[in-house]
Design a protein around this motif. Structure first.
Motif, short mmCIF file in Angstrom:
data_model
loop_
_atom_site.label_atom_id
_atom_site.label_comp_id
_atom_site.label_asym_id
_atom_site.label_seq_id
_atom_site.Cartn_x
_atom_site.Cartn_y
_atom_site.Cartn_z
N VAL A 24 -4.18 -2.96 6.70
CA VAL A 24 -2.73 -3.03 5.83
C VAL A 24 -1.97 -4.28 6.33
O VAL A 24 -1.99 -4.21 7.74
N LYS A 26 1.58 -6.89 6.13
CA LYS A 26 2.77 -6.78 5.69
C LYS A 26 3.58 -8.16 5.70
O LYS A 26 3.50 -8.84 6.75
N ASN A 43 2.25 -8.70 1.13
CA ASN A 43 1.78 -7.14 1.48
C ASN A 43 0.52 -7.02 0.68
O ASN A 43 0.33 -7.17 -0.50
N VAL A 45 -3.42 -4.91 1.04
CA VAL A 45 -4.56 -3.74 1.69
C VAL A 45 -5.90 -4.22 1.40
O VAL A 45 -6.31 -4.80 0.40
N VAL A 202 0.96 3.30 1.10
CA VAL A 202 -0.27 2.95 0.36
C VAL A 202 -0.49 3.82 -0.49
O VAL A 202 -0.77 5.18 -0.29
N PHE A 215 0.53 -1.75 -0.99
CA PHE A 215 1.25 -1.36 -0.04
C PHE A 215 2.63 -1.73 -0.55
O PHE A 215 3.16 -2.89 -1.00
#
Length: 219
Positions: A24, A26, A43, A45, A202, A215
């Motif tokens: 993940v 951000k 952001n 994943v 998530v 996310f």
């Protein structure tokens, strides 16, 4: 963009394919990107197969500051007492009409705000940020589930003095800008900026042809 989380090696994460590890990332600065929104390119994943992983940590370029690293050693089982059949209502406007004890079964307990699977424990703003993130209604036609959620800070089991010393030895930028904050009063450590007091989620849409987790930050 900064690296936030790696998970899935020791046990399969809920609602994700077996044999994959989740990373993940951000956004860190509102001046660069809308860091509370999914799907903005900041952001994100990523899911990787085990065989694609290296045996060693990636080498950071010389001079690159390294953020404080925390490991989750174990998870505690917890039953929130909410019937699983109510899960779909936790992702749309029906959540607003629920009795508070059901809509917020965690009662905003700090110790329960970081979790894997189950129902999302929303902040006081409920599902608003989820339903209207990025100007789109994410729930439209979706079958959403929580993979995991992270609070802004985590309680640590190591002696807090040792954690403070380690954090002080890993400054980030001038005047420790971006460095992890350690809170000796309750033995916790800040792990990320989620709009100061938010929670990171998530989530995955099980109805998608190729479900890809997103996310989202909610305050």
């Amino acid at each position: 963009m900064s690296f936030l989380l790696q998970a899935g090696e020791s046990a399969q994460l809920p609602h994700t394919p077996a044999g994959q590890v989740m990373f993940v990332f951000k956004c860190e600065r509102g001046s660069v990107c809308a860091f509370w929104e999914p799907g903005t390119g900041r952001n994100c994943v990523a899911l990787l197969d085990f065989e694609d992983l290296s045996d060693a940590a990636a080498t950071a370029p010389e001079g690159t500051p390294v953020l404080l690293e925390l490991w989750a050693r174990r998870w505690r089982e917890h039953d929130d007492g909410v019937d699983a059949s109510l899960e779909p209502a936790f992702f749309d406007a029906r959540h607003d009409a629920m009795p508070e004890g059901i809509a917020y079964p965690h009662d905003f307990d700090f110790a329960l705000q970081t979790k894997v699977g189950g129902l999302p424990y929303w902040t006081a703003n409920g599902t608003v940020a989820f339903r209207y993130s990025g100007g789109t209604v994410l729930t439209e036609g979706g079958d959403w589930h929580l993979v995991l959620q992270l609070d802004t800070a985590l309680k640590v089991v190591d002696p807090i003095g040792a954690v403070q010393a380690y954090a002080d030895s890993h400054p980030v930028g001038p005047a420790r800008e971006g460095a992890a904050e350690v809170y000796p009063e309750d033995g916790s450590v800040e792990i990320a900026n989620f709009c100061l007091d938010g929670i990171g989620y998530v989530l995955v849409d099980g109805s998608a042809q190729s479900p890809e987790p997103v996310f989202l930050i909610n305050r």
